[in-house]
Design a protein around this motif. Structure first.
Motif, PDB file in Angstrom:
ATOM      1  N   ASP A 299      31.218  -0.247   8.100  1.00 18.18           N
ATOM      2  CA  ASP A 299      30.674  -0.429   9.451  1.00 18.18           C
ATOM      3  C   ASP A 299      31.802  -0.324  10.478  1.00 18.18           C
ATOM      4  OD1 ASP A 299      28.049  -0.714   8.506  1.00 18.18           O
ATOM      5  OD2 ASP A 299      28.383  -2.845   8.112  1.00 18.18           O
ATOM      6  N   SER A 300      32.017  -1.344  11.293  1.00 13.74           N
ATOM      7  CA  SER A 300      33.049  -1.282  12.331  1.00 13.74           C
ATOM      8  C   SER A 300      34.305  -2.048  11.936  1.00 13.74           C
ATOM      9  CB  SER A 300      32.492  -1.828  13.651  1.00 13.74           C
ATOM     10  OG  SER A 300      32.147  -3.188  13.496  1.00 13.74           O
ATOM     11  N   GLU A 301      34.491  -2.274  10.618  1.00 15.22           N
ATOM     12  CA  GLU A 301      35.655  -3.005  10.140  1.00 15.22           C
ATOM     13  C   GLU A 301      36.329  -2.227   9.016  1.00 15.22           C
ATOM     14  OE1 GLU A 301      35.646  -7.473   9.888  1.00 15.22           O
ATOM     15  OE2 GLU A 301      35.764  -7.015   7.750  1.00 15.22           O
ATOM     16  N   ALA A 302      37.647  -2.283   8.977  1.00 13.11           N
ATOM     17  CA  ALA A 302      38.416  -1.648   7.907  1.00 13.11           C
ATOM     18  C   ALA A 302      39.385  -2.677   7.348  1.00 13.11           C
ATOM     19  CB  ALA A 302      39.172  -0.446   8.447  1.00 13.11           C
ATOM     20  N   SER A 303      39.702  -2.555   6.064  1.00 13.99           N
ATOM     21  CA  SER A 303      40.650  -3.493   5.455  1.00 13.99           C
ATOM     22  C   SER A 303      41.580  -2.741   4.507  1.00 13.99           C
ATOM     23  CB  SER A 303      39.921  -4.610   4.714  1.00 13.99           C
ATOM     24  OG  SER A 303      39.141  -4.077   3.671  1.00 13.99           O
TER      25      SER A 303
ATOM     26  N   ASN B 119      45.110  -6.790   5.262  1.00 17.12           N
ATOM     27  CA  ASN B 119      45.094  -6.457   6.685  1.00 17.12           C
ATOM     28  C   ASN B 119      43.672  -6.068   7.038  1.00 17.12           C
ATOM     29  OD1 ASN B 119      47.803  -6.869   7.016  1.00 17.12           O
ATOM     30  ND2 ASN B 119      48.346  -4.721   7.257  1.00 17.12           N
ATOM     31  N   VAL B 120      43.136  -6.641   8.109  1.00 17.57           N
ATOM     32  CA  VAL B 120      41.772  -6.349   8.536  1.00 17.57           C
ATOM     33  C   VAL B 120      41.837  -5.755   9.940  1.00 17.57           C
ATOM     34  CG1 VAL B 120      39.502  -7.316   9.022  1.00 17.57           C
ATOM     35  CG2 VAL B 120      40.868  -8.239   7.137  1.00 17.57           C
ATOM     36  N   TYR B 121      41.188  -4.611  10.113  1.00 15.78           N
ATOM     37  CA  TYR B 121      41.157  -3.896  11.382  1.00 15.78           C
ATOM     38  C   TYR B 121      39.715  -3.867  11.875  1.00 15.78           C
ATOM     39  CZ  TYR B 121      45.415  -2.227   9.127  1.00 15.78           C
ATOM     40  OH  TYR B 121      46.608  -2.158   8.462  1.00 15.78           O
ATOM     41  N   VAL B 122      39.515  -4.116  13.174  1.00 20.33           N
ATOM     42  CA  VAL B 122      38.185  -4.132  13.766  1.00 20.33           C
ATOM     43  C   VAL B 122      38.135  -3.100  14.893  1.00 20.33           C
ATOM     44  CG1 VAL B 122      36.471  -5.547  14.955  1.00 20.33           C
ATOM     45  CG2 VAL B 122      37.918  -6.576  13.210  1.00 20.33           C
ATOM     46  N   LEU B 123      37.072  -2.315  14.918  1.00 15.45           N
ATOM     47  CA  LEU B 123      36.885  -1.326  15.973  1.00 15.45           C
ATOM     48  C   LEU B 123      36.743  -2.038  17.308  1.00 15.45           C
ATOM     49  CD1 LEU B 123      36.344   1.646  16.800  1.00 15.45           C
ATOM     50  CD2 LEU B 123      33.918   1.161  16.410  1.00 15.45           C
ATOM     51  N   SER B 124      37.622  -1.734  18.245  1.00 12.87           N
ATOM     52  CA  SER B 124      37.568  -2.407  19.546  1.00 12.87           C
ATOM     53  C   SER B 124      36.894  -1.555  20.616  1.00 12.87           C
ATOM     54  CB  SER B 124      38.972  -2.790  20.013  1.00 12.87           C
ATOM     55  OG  SER B 124      39.777  -1.638  20.163  1.00 12.87           O
ATOM     56  N   ARG B 125      36.949  -0.230  20.471  1.00 17.18           N
ATOM     57  CA  ARG B 125      36.259   0.647  21.418  1.00 17.18           C
ATOM     58  C   ARG B 125      36.251   2.057  20.859  1.00 17.18           C
ATOM     59  NH1 ARG B 125      41.309   0.187  24.525  1.00 17.18           N
ATOM     60  NH2 ARG B 125      42.306   2.222  24.499  1.00 17.18           N
ATOM     61  N   ARG B 126      35.397   2.891  21.447  1.00 15.89           N
ATOM     62  CA  ARG B 126      35.345   4.312  21.114  1.00 15.89           C
ATOM     63  C   ARG B 126      35.611   5.102  22.370  1.00 15.89           C
ATOM     64  NH1 ARG B 126      29.763   5.327  18.219  1.00 15.89           N
ATOM     65  NH2 ARG B 126      29.069   4.485  20.203  1.00 15.89           N
ATOM     66  N   GLU B 127      36.386   6.152  22.248  1.00 15.76           N
ATOM     67  CA  GLU B 127      36.673   7.017  23.386  1.00 15.76           C
ATOM     68  C   GLU B 127      36.264   8.438  23.031  1.00 15.76           C
ATOM     69  OE1 GLU B 127      40.731   6.666  24.584  1.00 15.76           O
ATOM     70  OE2 GLU B 127      40.574   4.509  24.933  1.00 15.76           O
ATOM     71  N   VAL B 128      35.347   9.003  23.814  1.00 10.50           N
ATOM     72  CA  VAL B 128      34.897  10.373  23.581  1.00 10.50           C
ATOM     73  C   VAL B 128      35.983  11.312  24.078  1.00 10.50           C
ATOM     74  CG1 VAL B 128      33.165  12.106  24.163  1.00 10.50           C
ATOM     75  CG2 VAL B 128      32.487   9.729  23.788  1.00 10.50           C
ATOM     76  N   ILE B 129      36.416  12.214  23.209  1.00  8.40           N
ATOM     77  CA  ILE B 129      37.443  13.186  23.579  1.00  8.40           C
ATOM     78  C   ILE B 129      36.796  14.507  23.965  1.00  8.40           C
ATOM     79  CG2 ILE B 129      39.418  14.485  22.723  1.00  8.40           C
ATOM     80  CD1 ILE B 129      40.038  12.034  20.964  1.00  8.40           C
ATOM     81  N   VAL B 130      35.813  14.947  23.187  1.00  3.56           N
ATOM     82  CA  VAL B 130      35.067  16.158  23.493  1.00  3.56           C
ATOM     83  C   VAL B 130      33.593  15.812  23.348  1.00  3.56           C
ATOM     84  CG1 VAL B 130      34.570  18.518  22.802  1.00  3.56           C
ATOM     85  CG2 VAL B 130      36.909  17.646  22.622  1.00  3.56           C
TER      86      VAL B 130
END
Length: 64
Positions: A22-26, A40-51
């Motif tokens: 989902d929106s978490e990585a470890s 180490n746990v990483y959480v999606l903080s935002r999404r940025e549309v590039i194209v």
């Protein structure tokens, strides 16, 4: 985030591949000097549309 062991401060660490759910990585990490292990746990903080596709394409994708 620092790239050293949280127990002994050594930079002699290595990690397994990153697992994403989902929106978490470890990532399981280990220290070669003191033999400690941690996650180490990483959480999606935002999404940025590039194209972005044209508006018509987005609308048709949303109907699927």
């Amino acid at each position: 985030m620092k790239n050293d062991c949280p127990c002994c401060g050594s930079a002699n660490i290595s990690g397994d591949s990153v697992e994403i759910l989902d929106s978490e990585a470890s990532q399981h990490i280990g220290c070669a000097d003191c033999a400690s292990e941690w996650l180490n746990v990483y959480v999606l903080s935002r999404r940025e549309v590039i194209v972005a596709p044209t508006l018509g394409h987005v609308a048709s994708m949303q109907r699927i």
